[in-house]
Design an enzyme around this catalytic site. Structure first.
Site, mmCIF file in Angstrom:
data_model
loop_
_atom_site.group_PDB
_atom_site.id
_atom_site.type_symbol
_atom_site.label_atom_id
_atom_site.label_comp_id
_atom_site.label_asym_id
_atom_site.label_seq_id
_atom_site.Cartn_x
_atom_site.Cartn_y
_atom_site.Cartn_z
ATOM 1 N N HIS A 142 19.695 0.630 -8.409
ATOM 2 C CA HIS A 142 18.721 0.222 -7.383
ATOM 3 C C HIS A 142 17.503 -0.435 -8.012
ATOM 4 C CE1 HIS A 142 20.541 3.430 -4.484
ATOM 5 N NE2 HIS A 142 21.246 2.310 -4.500
ATOM 6 N N ARG A 187 0.858 -1.208 0.000
ATOM 7 C CA ARG A 187 0.000 0.000 0.000
ATOM 8 C C ARG A 187 0.891 1.255 0.000
ATOM 9 N NH1 ARG A 187 -4.782 -0.769 -0.053
ATOM 10 N NH2 ARG A 187 -4.806 -2.848 0.831
#
Ligand code: APR
Length: 244
Positions: free
Chosen positions: A120, A65
């Protein structure tokens, strides 16, 4: 804008044999994406431990979420700005050889850069934590959280969480690029996160010239930076490109 520094930086770029760019969240600020640190930074609003890989595995729905709201919702409408577009153009013209980014916002990819090392990871793809299958991150797939693979396993974004290692391919390709780098554009990064933060240091220690573009000094500025252009990236990159 400091004209002398622009001329010095453009000469370094023109004379370079292997120019690399190293970018951080600052390059995407002018595309409306908040940074991680500083007054408006994400880490001043959210506890970074919520983005640790252990939290994801323990509370996948809660973690997802946050991830969807903070990353996917923000990235959805963001567009590459002049800085991203100039880097893509410099690659096209054979001037920029490699772009190493810490960012997961996909804006270098959308700007057309392809010689990109996503140190990343990225937010374009999701990977199943059970079967390893990769799938594209779409609004539909993120409607119900956590998103699931056809095999029933939970899908994880293809970017790294705190506590995860850097993708091996990214490490190998970055080390190879740094070995060849004789000039590096360091754009929009505090240089406070490792191991990514070591990349400009490694280039410097091999004798590369470091050009830094950032409205604020960073971890690099008074230690390894040869030309510090204290400005926002979009404006500077446009002016630099005109000088090349
Ligand atoms: N142009 C250029 N630089 C800018 C601009 C701009 N318009 N606006 C801000 N900056 C600079 C800030 O001065 C700061 O140095 O961008 C930098 C943003 O710093 P961070 O938010 O720390 O981003 P970054 O250095 O990329 O963080 C590295 O930390 O949390 C992790 O994985 C995350 O990749 C991220 C890593």
């Amino acid at each position: 804008m400091n004209r002398e520094k622009i001329l010095k930086a453009s000469k370094i770029i023109r004379d370079s044999q292997y120019l690399t760019a190293f970018t951080g969240a600052g390059i995407s600020m002018e595309s409306g994406i908040p940074p991680f640190r500083g007054p408006m930074g994400l880490w001043s609003k959210y506890d970074p431990s919520l983005f640790d890989i252990s939290y994801f595995y323990k509370h996948p729905e809660k973690s997802w979420r946050l991830i969807r709201d903070i990353f996917f919702e923000t990235f959805k409408d963001a567009k590459p700005n002049r800085a991203h577009l100039v880097l893509a153009r410099l690659e096209e013209e054979g001037i920029l050889k490699t772009l190493i980014t810490q960012n997961i916002d996909n804006l270098h990819f959308l700007a057309g850069s392809r010689q990109v090392i996503e140190y990343h990871g990225n937010s374009r793809e999701l990977r199943c934590i059970e079967c390893g299958e990769k799938t594209t991150a779409t609004t539909e797939i993120l409607e119900s959280l956590p998103p699931r693979c056809n095999c029933g396993g939970i899908l994880k974004p293809e970017f790294i969480f705190f506590g995860e290692g850097i993708p091996e391919e990214a490490v190998r390709r970055s080390e190879e690029a740094v070995r060849k780098t004789d000039a590096m554009l360091v754009i929009g990064t505090t240089g406070e996160v490792f191991p990514a933060g070591m990349i400009p240091e490694a280039a410097y220690s091999k004798g590369a010239s470091i050009i830094e573009i950032n409205p604020e000094p960073s971890n690099y500025t008074y230690r390894i930076t040869d030309v510090f252009i204290r400005e926002k990236a979009a404006r500077v990159m446009g002016i630099l490109y005109e000088e090349l």
